[in-house]
Scaffold this motif. Structure first.
Motif, short mmCIF file in Angstrom:
data_model
loop_
_atom_site.label_atom_id
_atom_site.label_comp_id
_atom_site.label_asym_id
_atom_site.label_seq_id
_atom_site.Cartn_x
_atom_site.Cartn_y
_atom_site.Cartn_z
N TYR A 1 1.31 0.00 -3.01
CA TYR A 1 0.87 -1.22 -2.46
C TYR A 1 -0.22 -1.62 -2.82
O TYR A 1 -0.57 -1.08 -3.49
CB TYR A 1 0.99 -0.59 -0.71
N TRP B 1 2.70 -3.30 1.20
CA TRP B 1 3.79 -1.85 1.28
C TRP B 1 4.76 -2.04 -0.05
O TRP B 1 6.09 -3.68 0.32
CB TRP B 1 3.68 -1.65 2.47
N TYR C 1 5.66 5.36 -2.42
CA TYR C 1 5.21 4.23 -2.38
C TYR C 1 3.95 3.68 -3.14
O TYR C 1 3.49 4.16 -3.50
CB TYR C 1 4.34 3.71 -0.70
#
Length: 103
Positions: A18, A4, A16
């Motif tokens: 990831y 992440w 985010y």
């Protein structure tokens, strides 16, 4: 193994990026896993180019997810913001999602 990275949180918008190993999972299965907990309002899978997008609601937030699958690996960007900020954030999130590529 999930890696992440929180890219930015500006005001109420969270971004985010990831990745993780999908180890032979089908794209549909990865989509279901990543959209767990969402009230899905839109989804599109492009098997030929190896990506999908999904969006929906998680409580009071609007969530957008774009994922590329390559060689048993997933590369994902997820953005969310409160519903009441949609007028401000929706155009910005759309630009980010359209520009997200996996080369």
């Amino acid at each position: 193994c999930i890696l992440w990275r929180k890219l930015v949180q500006q005001d109420a918008c969270r971004t985010y990026s990831y990745g993780y190993m999908v180890m032979g999972q089908k794209m549909e299965d990865v989509l279901i896993e990543l959209s767990h907990g969402l009230d899905v309002t839109y989804r599109r899978i492009n098997d030929e180019k190896g990506w999908f997008v999904v969006s929906g609601f998680a409580g009071e937030d609007i969530v957008y997810i774009k994922c590329f699958l390559r060689n048993d690996a997933a590369c994902i960007v997820r953005m969310s913001y409160p519903k009441h900020k949609a007028e401000f954030y929706a155009p910005q999130v759309e630009k980010v999602m359209q520009s997200f590529r996996f080369n």
